[in-house]
Design a protein around this motif. Structure first.
Motif, short mmCIF file in Angstrom:
data_model
loop_
_atom_site.label_atom_id
_atom_site.label_comp_id
_atom_site.label_asym_id
_atom_site.label_seq_id
_atom_site.Cartn_x
_atom_site.Cartn_y
_atom_site.Cartn_z
N GLN A 146 43.92 53.86 -17.78
CA GLN A 146 43.44 53.36 -16.50
C GLN A 146 42.43 54.33 -15.88
N ALA A 147 42.72 55.63 -15.99
CA ALA A 147 41.84 56.62 -15.40
C ALA A 147 40.47 56.62 -16.06
N VAL A 148 40.44 56.44 -17.38
CA VAL A 148 39.16 56.37 -18.10
C VAL A 148 38.38 55.14 -17.65
N GLY A 149 39.06 54.03 -17.44
CA GLY A 149 38.40 52.81 -16.99
C GLY A 149 37.81 52.93 -15.61
N LEU A 150 38.33 53.86 -14.79
CA LEU A 150 37.85 54.02 -13.42
C LEU A 150 36.81 55.12 -13.27
N GLY A 151 36.49 55.81 -14.35
CA GLY A 151 35.43 56.82 -14.25
C GLY A 151 35.74 58.16 -14.87
N ILE A 152 36.96 58.41 -15.29
CA ILE A 152 37.26 59.67 -15.98
C ILE A 152 36.51 59.68 -17.30
N ASN A 153 35.66 60.68 -17.49
CA ASN A 153 34.87 60.75 -18.71
C ASN A 153 34.92 62.12 -19.39
N GLN A 154 35.86 62.95 -18.94
CA GLN A 154 36.06 64.23 -19.60
C GLN A 154 37.51 64.64 -19.43
N GLY A 155 38.14 65.08 -20.54
CA GLY A 155 39.53 65.52 -20.48
C GLY A 155 39.65 66.98 -20.85
N GLY A 156 40.51 67.70 -20.16
CA GLY A 156 40.71 69.11 -20.48
C GLY A 156 41.78 69.29 -21.52
N ASP A 157 43.03 69.23 -21.10
CA ASP A 157 44.13 69.40 -22.04
C ASP A 157 45.36 68.70 -21.49
N ILE A 158 46.37 68.63 -22.33
CA ILE A 158 47.65 68.08 -21.91
C ILE A 158 48.73 69.06 -22.36
N GLN A 159 49.67 69.30 -21.49
CA GLN A 159 50.75 70.23 -21.78
C GLN A 159 52.08 69.54 -21.53
N PHE A 160 52.91 69.51 -22.55
CA PHE A 160 54.25 68.92 -22.41
C PHE A 160 55.24 70.04 -22.07
N ILE A 161 55.95 69.85 -20.98
CA ILE A 161 56.86 70.88 -20.51
C ILE A 161 58.22 70.26 -20.17
N ASN A 162 59.15 71.12 -19.82
CA ASN A 162 60.45 70.70 -19.30
C ASN A 162 60.55 71.17 -17.86
N ASP A 163 60.83 70.24 -16.97
CA ASP A 163 60.86 70.57 -15.56
C ASP A 163 61.94 71.60 -15.24
#
Length: 247
Positions: A146-163
Motif C-alpha cells: 500500500q505504501a509503495v502505491g501511495l508514493g514510497i519509492n525507496q526502502g531502507g531496511d527491515i529488522q525483525f525483533i522481539n518486543d
C-alpha cells in the motif's frame, strides 16, 4: 668500651631489630593471604524464537525544478502514506520521521572540446523517511504494498525483533551456565581436583542483527502483497564463571 664502639653496637642492634620486624611482617602477610586456586571457564548458550515485531524504513523521494515544488510533491505523498498507515492500525507512537533532506541536482557534462563544463543546476530532490514499527507481522507485506502505491519509492531496511525478549534471553543464560558448569567439571575431573563454589560470574549477550529487505521490492508496485519471511531470532549469551578449587 669506647664511645664509638658503643654507638656502633647500638646502631647495629636497631637495624637488626628493624630487619627482623620487616621480615616477620612480610612472612605474616603472605601466610594470611594465600593465593586461591581457581578454575575459570566460559560457557555459551543459545535460544531461538519467532519475531513478533518488524521495524521498517520507508522513504519518499521527489524531484522538481524548484525546491518548493519538490517539497510540495513529497509532502503530499508522505501525508497519504502516513494516513494509510494509521488507518491500518499503526499507532502514533510507532511512527517516527528518521530522515529529511532537500538536495540540489546538477548535470555534469563536457563541452564540445571535451573539457569539463561548470555544473548545471537542473532541479531539486526532496527525501522524507519514516520508521514504522509493525506489531502485527501478518499485515507487513500488505502495508509495504500500500505504501509503495501511495508514493514510497525507496526502502531502507527491515529488522525483525522481539518486543519483549526477556524470557528467551533467560533461557539462553541458563544454557550458557550449564555449558560452563559442564566444562568446569570436566577440567576438575581431568586434573584430579574437587570443584568448589562459584566466585564470580560475568555475562556477554548478543542480540540478533538486522535482516535487510531487498530494495527492489520497494521500488515497484506489485499486484500482490510483498512476500516477507520473518524466520527466527537467535539470542546468544556467553558467561565467564570462576570456580574455586577445594583443598
Amino acid at each position: 668500651m669506647s664511645l664509638t664502639k658503643t654507638r656502633n653496637f647500638a646502631l647495629s642492634a636497631v637495624m637488626g631489630a628493624t630487619l627482623l620486624a620487616v621480615a616477620g611482617t612480610t612472612a605474616f602477610a603472605e601466610d594470611a593471604n594465600p593465593r586461591q586456586a581457581v578454575i575459570v571457564v566460559s560457557g555459551e548458550g543459545q535460544s531461538a524464537i519467532a519475531p513478533d515485531t518488524a521495524l521498517v524504513t520507508l522513504s519518499v523521494v521527489k524531484q522538481a525544478k524548484s525546491a518548493h515544488d519538490a517539497l510540495d510533491e513529497n509532502n503530499k505523498a508522505m501525508g497519504a502514506v502516513l494516513a494509510t498507515l494509521k488507518d491500518s492500525g499503526i499507532a502514533e507512537r510507532d511512527l517516527q520521521t528518521s530522515g529529511f533532506s532537500i538536495q540540489p541536482q546538477y548535470n555534469y557534462s563536457n563541452g564540445t572540446n571535451g573539457q569539463p563544463q561548470p555544473p548545471e543546476l537542473i532541479g531539486y530532490q526532496a527525501t522524507n523517511s519514516v520508521s514504522v514499527r509493525v506489531r502485527d507481522l501478518a499485515k507487513l507485506g500488505s502495508l509495504i504494498d500500500q505504501a509503495v502505491g501511495l508514493g514510497i519509492n525507496q526502502g531502507g531496511d527491515i529488522q525483525f525483533i522481539n518486543d519483549k525478549p526477556d524470557a528467551v534471553l533467560d533461557e539462553a543464560r541458563k544454557n550458557a551456565v550449564a555449558n560452563a558448569l559442564a566444562k568446569a567439571r570436566t577440567l576438575s575431573e581431568a586434573a584430579g581436583v574437587k570443584l568448589g563454589r562459584v566466585i564470580e560470574i560475568s555475562e556477554d549477550s548478543n542480540r540478533p542483527a538486522p535482516q535487510p529487505v531487498f530494495r527492489a521490492a520497494m521500488m515497484k508496485q506489485a499486484t500482490d502483497s510483498v512476500p516477507v519471511q520473518s524466520g527466527e531470532n537467535t539470542y546468544n549469551v556467553t558467561v565467564t564463571i570462576t570456580y574455586s578449587i577445594e583443598q
